[in-house]
Design an enzyme around this catalytic site. Structure first.
Site, PDB file in Angstrom:
ATOM      1  CE  LYS A   1       9.691   3.010  -0.517  1.00 42.21           C
ATOM      2  NZ  LYS A   1       9.105   1.706  -0.350  1.00 42.21           N
TER       3      LYS A   1
ATOM      4  CG  ASN B   1       3.958   2.121   5.044  1.00 42.81           C
ATOM      5  OD1 ASN B   1       3.910   2.581   3.913  1.00 42.81           O
ATOM      6  ND2 ASN B   1       4.603   2.703   6.030  1.00 42.81           N
ATOM      7  CB  CYS B   2       4.670   0.859  -0.296  1.00 41.56           C
ATOM      8  SG  CYS B   2       5.960   1.193  -1.475  1.00 41.56           S
ATOM      9  CG  PHE B   3       6.650   5.329   1.280  1.00 40.92           C
ATOM     10  CD1 PHE B   3       7.773   6.041   0.882  1.00 40.92           C
ATOM     11  CD2 PHE B   3       5.633   5.149   0.373  1.00 40.92           C
ATOM     12  CE1 PHE B   3       7.863   6.590  -0.383  1.00 40.92           C
ATOM     13  CE2 PHE B   3       5.712   5.697  -0.909  1.00 40.92           C
ATOM     14  CZ  PHE B   3       6.826   6.417  -1.284  1.00 40.92           C
TER      15      PHE B   3
ATOM     16  CB  ALA C   1      -0.923  -0.011   1.214  1.00 39.41           C
TER      17      ALA C   1
END
Length: 243
Positions: A157, A140-142, A84
């Site tokens: 990031k 969470n992608c970040f 996400a």
């Protein structure tokens, strides 16, 4: 001197997440069928949205009810993998191209080269992330930076990218954090540590640096061409990807 390949540059577009994903899917299909040149574009998500990776089935239920500044947050599925991403205060890039040699990682790095060069031109140094062990369990992608991500010198990031390959054709898009809202981020992803990036740059400055770098890295020239009404009709006729 050989003629440079011409790529299409679509002007900056603000639209809902579902519309943006339809455009990216359409560009991939068009390039794959030989009807469309390689393309670069930048866009923003309105209303703000959470995008889910194509295979991401588990996510917190409260994501469906999030409100920010009186507006409901969109929940959108991407055609690409990964986890996400919160799209608010960010700028997204998309590249559709073909003919890149090597494996998936080599293609990622070939495309990310223009991001590294472009940001470097405006005095921001980015390097590839290194995946921590939390990667698999983090929605969470970040939250973690993998080798496909670009991070600032302090480890924050800055750009998370995802990719879809169809034969030799690649769609790669990614979110560049510009002015994210730390409170909203906490609402979505919990109490994870979050360092906002302070950038005193306009979106125009960023896009100019990135388009210049893309022309250099891909050895092509860009031709600005908005989507036509006919193209819009084709794009809108596609179904949304189900969340």
């Amino acid at each position: 001197m050989h003629n440079k390949q011409v790529w299409r540059l679509i002007p900056l577009l603000e639209a809902s997440g579902n519309v943006q994903m339809k455009i990216d899917r359409w560009l991939l299909a068009q390039h794959q069928s030989g009807k469309h040149p390689p393309t670069l574009r930048f866009y923003t998500w309105s209303p703000p949205a959470i995008s889910l990776g194509y295979h991401q089935r588990q996510y917190p239920q409260h994501w469906q009810k999030l409100i920010w500044k009186g507006q409901k947050l969109d929940l959108v599925r991407r055609p690409t993998g990964g986890r996400a991403v919160l799209h608010q205060g960010d700028l997204t890039y998309a590249v559709v191209t073909s003919g890149l040699v090597g494996n998936r990682m080599a293609a990622y790095q070939k495309i990310c080269e223009f991001l590294i060069q472009g940001w470097k031109a405006i005095a921001i140094e980015l390097t590839y992330g290194t995946a921590g062990r939390g990667y698999i369990h983090n929605p969470n992608c970040f939250g973690t930076a993998t080798g496909a991500d670009l991070v600032l010198p302090n480890g924050t990031k800055m750009i998370g990218s995802a990719q879809l390959r169809r034969g030799g054709v690649i769609l790669q898009h990614g979110s560049m954090r510009l002015q994210p809202d730390a409170e909203l981020f906490a609402q979505v992803f919990g109490a994870e540590s979050f360092t906002p990036v302070q950038l005193n740059l306009s979106v125009e400055q960023i896009m100019t640096a990135l388009t210049t770098a893309a022309s250099d890295c891909f050895e092509m020239q860009l031709e600005l061409q908005p989507l036509s009404q006919f193209e819009w009709d084709e794009i809108q006729a596609q179904p949304n990807l189900e969340c």
